[in-house]
Design a protein around this motif. Structure first.
Motif, PDB file in Angstrom:
ATOM      1  N   ALA A 333       0.859  -1.200   0.000  1.00 49.41           N
ATOM      2  CA  ALA A 333       0.000   0.000   0.000  1.00 49.41           C
ATOM      3  C   ALA A 333       0.883   1.234   0.000  1.00 49.41           C
ATOM      4  N   ASP A 334       0.478   2.235  -0.735  1.00 47.52           N
ATOM      5  CA  ASP A 334       1.238   3.492  -0.814  1.00 47.52           C
ATOM      6  C   ASP A 334       0.665   4.587   0.073  1.00 47.52           C
ATOM      7  N   ASP A 335      -0.408   4.275   0.791  1.00 43.57           N
ATOM      8  CA  ASP A 335      -1.096   5.334   1.535  1.00 43.57           C
ATOM      9  C   ASP A 335      -1.046   5.124   3.043  1.00 43.57           C
ATOM     10  N   ARG A 336      -0.097   4.337   3.540  1.00 39.36           N
ATOM     11  CA  ARG A 336      -0.049   4.094   4.982  1.00 39.36           C
ATOM     12  C   ARG A 336       0.276   5.385   5.738  1.00 39.36           C
ATOM     13  N   THR A 337      -0.296   5.497   6.922  1.00 35.47           N
ATOM     14  CA  THR A 337      -0.085   6.676   7.747  1.00 35.47           C
ATOM     15  C   THR A 337       0.542   6.275   9.079  1.00 35.47           C
ATOM     16  N   ALA A 338       1.016   7.281   9.811  1.00 37.18           N
ATOM     17  CA  ALA A 338       1.582   7.024  11.131  1.00 37.18           C
ATOM     18  C   ALA A 338       0.523   6.456  12.075  1.00 37.18           C
ATOM     19  N   ALA A 339      -0.714   6.944  11.945  1.00 35.97           N
ATOM     20  CA  ALA A 339      -1.794   6.444  12.800  1.00 35.97           C
ATOM     21  C   ALA A 339      -2.067   4.965  12.530  1.00 35.97           C
ATOM     22  N   GLU A 340      -2.028   4.573  11.274  1.00 35.92           N
ATOM     23  CA  GLU A 340      -2.247   3.160  10.948  1.00 35.92           C
ATOM     24  C   GLU A 340      -1.130   2.305  11.534  1.00 35.92           C
ATOM     25  N   SER A 341       0.113   2.761  11.418  1.00 38.40           N
ATOM     26  CA  SER A 341       1.234   1.999  11.979  1.00 38.40           C
ATOM     27  C   SER A 341       1.093   1.855  13.481  1.00 38.40           C
ATOM     28  N   ALA A 342       0.628   2.903  14.151  1.00 33.66           N
ATOM     29  CA  ALA A 342       0.425   2.816  15.597  1.00 33.66           C
ATOM     30  C   ALA A 342      -0.639   1.773  15.933  1.00 33.66           C
ATOM     31  N   SER A 343      -1.675   1.703  15.117  1.00 41.65           N
ATOM     32  CA  SER A 343      -2.721   0.698  15.345  1.00 41.65           C
ATOM     33  C   SER A 343      -2.168  -0.709  15.139  1.00 41.65           C
ATOM     34  N   VAL A 344      -1.364  -0.887  14.103  1.00 42.95           N
ATOM     35  CA  VAL A 344      -0.749  -2.201  13.860  1.00 42.95           C
ATOM     36  C   VAL A 344       0.164  -2.578  15.026  1.00 42.95           C
ATOM     37  N   ALA A 345       0.874  -1.601  15.582  1.00 41.35           N
ATOM     38  CA  ALA A 345       1.747  -1.883  16.725  1.00 41.35           C
ATOM     39  C   ALA A 345       0.925  -2.350  17.926  1.00 41.35           C
ATOM     40  N   ARG A 346      -0.230  -1.733  18.148  1.00 42.05           N
ATOM     41  CA  ARG A 346      -1.084  -2.178  19.260  1.00 42.05           C
ATOM     42  C   ARG A 346      -1.604  -3.595  19.017  1.00 42.05           C
ATOM     43  N   LEU A 347      -1.935  -3.893  17.775  1.00 43.95           N
ATOM     44  CA  LEU A 347      -2.397  -5.242  17.457  1.00 43.95           C
ATOM     45  C   LEU A 347      -1.300  -6.267  17.707  1.00 43.95           C
ATOM     46  N   LEU A 348      -0.089  -5.940  17.265  1.00 42.08           N
ATOM     47  CA  LEU A 348       1.016  -6.872  17.457  1.00 42.08           C
ATOM     48  C   LEU A 348       1.263  -7.121  18.944  1.00 42.08           C
ATOM     49  N   ALA A 349       1.210  -6.060  19.744  1.00 38.64           N
ATOM     50  CA  ALA A 349       1.411  -6.217  21.187  1.00 38.64           C
ATOM     51  C   ALA A 349       0.314  -7.089  21.795  1.00 38.64           C
ATOM     52  N   ALA A 350      -0.925  -6.939  21.314  1.00 39.24           N
ATOM     53  CA  ALA A 350      -2.031  -7.728  21.847  1.00 39.24           C
ATOM     54  C   ALA A 350      -1.929  -9.196  21.449  1.00 39.24           C
ATOM     55  N   ALA A 364       5.438  -7.487  12.362  1.00 40.34           N
ATOM     56  CA  ALA A 364       6.676  -6.917  12.900  1.00 40.34           C
ATOM     57  C   ALA A 364       7.532  -6.331  11.781  1.00 40.34           C
ATOM     58  N   ALA A 365       7.636  -7.055  10.674  1.00 44.44           N
ATOM     59  CA  ALA A 365       8.427  -6.559   9.548  1.00 44.44           C
ATOM     60  C   ALA A 365       7.822  -5.283   8.973  1.00 44.44           C
ATOM     61  N   LEU A 366       6.498  -5.221   8.909  1.00 44.91           N
ATOM     62  CA  LEU A 366       5.836  -4.017   8.413  1.00 44.91           C
ATOM     63  C   LEU A 366       6.149  -2.818   9.302  1.00 44.91           C
ATOM     64  N   LEU A 367       6.080  -3.016  10.605  1.00 46.53           N
ATOM     65  CA  LEU A 367       6.340  -1.906  11.530  1.00 46.53           C
ATOM     66  C   LEU A 367       7.767  -1.392  11.400  1.00 46.53           C
ATOM     67  N   VAL A 368       8.708  -2.303  11.315  1.00 48.47           N
ATOM     68  CA  VAL A 368      10.104  -1.878  11.189  1.00 48.47           C
ATOM     69  C   VAL A 368      10.309  -1.156   9.855  1.00 48.47           C
ATOM     70  N   THR A 369       9.730  -1.696   8.800  1.00 53.39           N
ATOM     71  CA  THR A 369       9.859  -1.055   7.481  1.00 53.39           C
ATOM     72  C   THR A 369       9.267   0.347   7.489  1.00 53.39           C
ATOM     73  N   GLU A 370       8.071   0.491   8.043  1.00 53.46           N
ATOM     74  CA  GLU A 370       7.440   1.809   8.104  1.00 53.46           C
ATOM     75  C   GLU A 370       8.244   2.769   8.971  1.00 53.46           C
ATOM     76  N   ALA A 371       8.794   2.256  10.063  1.00 51.64           N
ATOM     77  CA  ALA A 371       9.572   3.118  10.952  1.00 51.64           C
ATOM     78  C   ALA A 371      10.810   3.668  10.257  1.00 51.64           C
ATOM     79  N   VAL A 372      11.411   2.880   9.372  1.00 46.26           N
ATOM     80  CA  VAL A 372      12.604   3.334   8.662  1.00 46.26           C
ATOM     81  C   VAL A 372      12.232   4.272   7.522  1.00 46.26           C
ATOM     82  N   ARG A 373      11.230   3.921   6.780  1.00 43.96           N
ATOM     83  CA  ARG A 373      10.939   4.659   5.546  1.00 43.96           C
ATOM     84  C   ARG A 373       9.994   5.841   5.733  1.00 43.96           C
ATOM     85  N   ARG A 374       9.362   5.928   6.906  1.00 46.56           N
ATOM     86  CA  ARG A 374       8.498   7.082   7.181  1.00 46.56           C
ATOM     87  C   ARG A 374       9.082   7.825   8.378  1.00 46.56           C
ATOM     88  N   SER A 375       9.643   9.008   8.126  1.00 51.02           N
ATOM     89  CA  SER A 375      10.310   9.734   9.200  1.00 51.02           C
ATOM     90  C   SER A 375       9.339  10.283  10.231  1.00 51.02           C
TER      91      SER A 375
END
Length: 803
Positions: A333-350, A364-375
């Motif tokens: 997806a080309d439209d991911r946002t910081a808010a979406e990544s935060a939601s995915v992080a909460r899901l992973l923790a749960a 986990a790989a998605l979160l790390v990728t987004e963290a690197v490529r989205r400042s």
């Protein structure tokens, strides 16, 4: 259950009149209901309708199908259609009354009765129609027809449903206006809403498919033709021109966006499936989860809603549901946002510990990728256990490593935050990346960011990182210590907000001084004592490590300049070599050149600076210092003869000279020439120098409090000044103007206040120092203001020269 009917028409059968009235009313309908119904059942043909419409034209007229709330809590479901006849204003309305708390038979939604075969276009025989027990739906709203309509209205779906949600949650907030060319399309919109809204909201939704007067309509959803939408400009209307241009702006409503995507995917059965999941009305989570599980692609708001919903109840999901959700969330997806990544992080923790790592690894790989490529994404990183195998970590490091290193070592600090740097370093550690070669540049970059914004955005995170990664701590503190040399105030400000750890083997003298500076400056106004305190914190003497002197001076004085007295102490305590190496000799020079003109320490400092830094100070600076040194020599009596010429020569070398320096030198010379024990040759040379600045300095000195006090107490000094100020009338314009002003503005007020005996003493002194003519001139000047002319002055000057 049966419902009472009523008929309302503009003319009874066979009549040409247009007076509207009830022609048949079922039993049990209260009179107030009829009064309200009259306001709701009228009909106006569309603009431009023919006066004598044909049968075909009548069929094209819009149909008013309405569900209206009445004041007693009951409702009226009605259909109004146009009739033939002259005037094009004939109509017939057929309605059923639903008492408060009742619904259509079988809990059918009101919109299902659109074009039901039970509606009549004529008044039945008799005045009291039978009660009606059913309003069977027509075939107008077949599922495929609704799907086709929803797809045809794709651009408006999300905006309309966002407003429907608003109206349902707060019925009095706005009214929704649907602009369509056909009233049947408005009815289809209501049918779409009925399939989506919670059952209670769908039952309560009031609407009309057509009206010529939308501004006077009481309904929540109002259908109008394009010609009748122009008057709706108030904030209480939400107008959707579905017959015009598509909306330009996206809708920030996850529920409405998801509803729109489901309709566009022709899958309305998902609304019923989502309704069975836990969640509040209009919660986007159940709907988004159901859509993703069915393979419908959603936007970032919808994906985030699904992730948040699943994170709140991970126990309710089986492994297959988690896998399908994970696959949907991690799809490209080309439209991911910081808010979406935060939601995915909460899901992973749960999900951690509830499902196998092979299932959560993509998240986990998605979160790390987004963290690197989205400042703009700063997240709590997944634990190492979230990755199934070391090979997955290595593959991710190879993919993300170049981007991560490029940002970590970038030389630009624009828009960078220390929180971002901390996150990248933690990602590097998570991915087992070796940063030994890049660590110096990484630390340099982080240090610059910290000093550029002394109030870091992630102070606690930075301290945690320094505890976790000792190599980063050592490199960062070393870089900060070096940068504190050139930016001590920024380092001081940083350390007041973030308590960086100084424990360990690192010396860090400059950082230690920066940490000690606030308390040292709070202890009193003695800046030299504060300097000593800061230097002790460094752990080094300025003789052993001169650069600590630069940091200490920057911390204590900042952008200000030491006084000349402080500079004398600094030079005496630390020595010229330390100041030369530290570069702080420039602060000492500034102290001398910016000192007030009456600061005697400035001349002493100038003498020492000329002796200690002959190579460092430029020619102009040396000229200014020599002016100050000249003033020192005059005061001490060590200056060689030729003072005025010497002063002018030194000034020429110091241009552009500081005003305070010039005032100091010229003022000292002037005060010396005002003293009775002055060298007469120097006074003569001064008077004839015709130097306006020098003579102006003399004029200012003569007005000084010490001179005025002496004039008031020493008659001989009055006589001396009178003699000088009446001499040399041809010495030049500057002297003539100054001496005349001094006689009138300085001497005359003093003489005016003297007693008779004091006046006599002045006259005797004038005669002793000059001649009887000088005393007589004084008497004339005192008694006759303004009569002292050039002629008398010339005679006195000649007499003074001869004597």
């Amino acid at each position: 259950m049966s419902l009472a009917q009523l008929h309302y028409t503009s003319a009874s059968a066979g009549e040409d009149g247009v007076g509207a009235r009830f022609t048949a009313v079922g039993g049990g309908i209260p009179t107030p209901v009829l009064t309200e119904a009259e306001q709701l059942l009228g009909y106006e043909p569309p603009a431009g309708a023919p006066y004598h419409p044909t049968a075909a034209e009548l069929r094209s007229f819009p149909e008013t199908f309405s569900f209206s709330a009445l004041s007693d809590g009951s409702h009226l479901l009605s259909r109004t259609v146009a009739l033939g006849g002259s005037g094009a204003g004939h109509f017939h309305a057929h309605a059923v009354h639903l008492p408060a708390g009742t619904r259509l038979p079988g809990d059918a939604l009101p919109i299902t009765a659109w074009r039901s075969p039970s509606w009549a276009s004529t008044t039945p025989d008799g005045g009291t129609p039978d009660r009606i027990s059913a309003l069977p739906a027509s075939a107008a709203f077949g599922q495929e027809a609704l799907n086709d309509f929803a797809v045809s209205r794709s651009p408006w779906l999300a905006t309309v449903f966002a407003d429907l949600r608003r109206v349902s949650e707060k019925p009095s907030s706005v009214q929704i206006v649907l602009v369509e060319r056909q009233s049947a399309d408005v009815a289809r919109w209501i049918a779409l809403a009925g399939a989506v809204l919670p059952p209670e909201d769908a039952q309560r939704l009031t609407f009309t498919t057509y009206t010529r007067r939308p501004a006077h309509s009481p309904h929540q959803v109002i259908g109008v033709l394009p010609d009748d939408a122009h008057e709706l400009t108030g904030p209480g209307f939400r107008v959707h021109a579905c017959a015009g241009r598509a909306p330009e702006w996206p809708v920030d409503d996850a529920w409405a966006e998801t509803v729109a995507r489901i309709w566009r995917s022709r899958a309305p059965e998902l609304f019923r499936a989502a309704a069975g999941l836990p969640g509040a009305p209009f919660a986007a989570g159940p709907l988004a989860f159901t859509a993703l599980h069915a393979g419908i692609a959603l936007g970032p708001n919808g994906r985030a809603a699904a992730a948040d919903w699943a994170a709140e109840r991970p126990y309710a999901l089986d492994e297959q549901q988690v896998r399908r959700l994970t696959a949907a969330l991690t799809a490209p997806a080309d439209d991911r946002t910081a808010a979406e990544s935060a939601s995915v992080a909460r899901l992973l923790a749960a999900l951690e510990g509830r499902v196998p790592a092979t299932t959560t690894a993509p998240l986990a790989a998605l979160l790390v990728t987004e963290a690197v490529r989205r400042s703009d994404t700063v997240l709590a990183l997944p634990p190492r256990s979230a990755f199934a195998e070391p090979a997955a970590v290595k593959e991710l490091a190879e993919e993300l490593g170049p981007d991560l290193l490029a940002e970590l070592t970038s030389e630009t600090t624009v828009g960078e935050t220390i929180g971002r740097q901390v996150q990248l370093l933690r990602i590097a550690r998570l991915l087992d990346m070796d940063l030994a070669d890049q660590l110096p540049s990484v630390a340099r970059h982080m240090a610059r960011i910290l000093l550029a914004a002394p109030a870091p955005d992630s102070g606690p995170a930075l301290l945690d990182l320094l505890d976790e990664q000792f190599d980063v701590r050592t490199a960062l503190l070393g870089e900060l210590d070096q940068l504190a040399l050139t930016a001590p105030s920024a380092a001081e400000e940083l350390l007041t907000r973030v308590a960086l750890p100084f424990t360990g083997a690192q010396a860090l003298p400059h950082l230690r001084m920066c940490a000690a500076a606030p308390r040292a400056k709070e202890q009193g106004s003695d800046r030299i004592m504060a300097l000593h305190t800061v230097l002790r914190a460094a752990g080094f003497s300025p003789f052993a490590e001169p650069l600590v002197l630069r940091t200490a001076v920057g911390l204590i004085w900042g952008d200000t300049t030491p006084t000349a007295g402080e500079a004398l102490l600094l030079l005496g305590e630390s020595g010229s070599d330390s100041h030369r190496t530290a570069g702080t000799w420039s602060h000492l020079l500034a102290a001398a050149l910016s000192a007030p003109s009456d600061d005697a320490d400035a001349a002493e400092l100038a003498h020492d600076l000329l002796r200690c830094f002959p190579q460092e100070i430029d020619a102009r600076g040396r000229g200014a210092l020599r002016l100050l040194e000249f003033a020192r020599d005059i005061r001490s009596g060590e200056s060689a003869p030729g003072w005025p010429d010497r002063a002018k020569a030194l000034r020429a070398r110091a241009e552009p000279v500081e005003p305070t320096v010039l005032e100091h030198a010229y003022g000292t010379l002037a005060h010396k020439l005002l003293a009775p024990e002055r060298p007469e040759a120097e006074l003569y040379a001064f008077v004839h120098s015709d130097d306006r600045d020098l003579i102006a300095a003399y004029g200012r000195a003569a007005r000084h409090d010490t001179v005025l006090a002496r004039l008031r107490t020493e008659p001989a000094y009055v006589a001396d000044c009178f003699t000088v100020w009446t001499s040399h009338p041809h010495a030049g314009r500057a002297w003539s103007e100054t001496r005349a002003a001094l006689l009138e503005e300085v001497l005359r007020p003093v003489v005016h206040d003297l007693s008779g005996s004091e006046i006599a003493a002045v006259e005797r002194a004038a005669e002793r120092t000059g001649s009887s003519r000088t005393a007589e001139a004084f008497r004339t000047w005192r008694r006759r203001p303004g009569t002292f002319g050039r002629r008398l002055g010339s005679r006195l000057a000649a007499r003074v020269r001869r004597s």
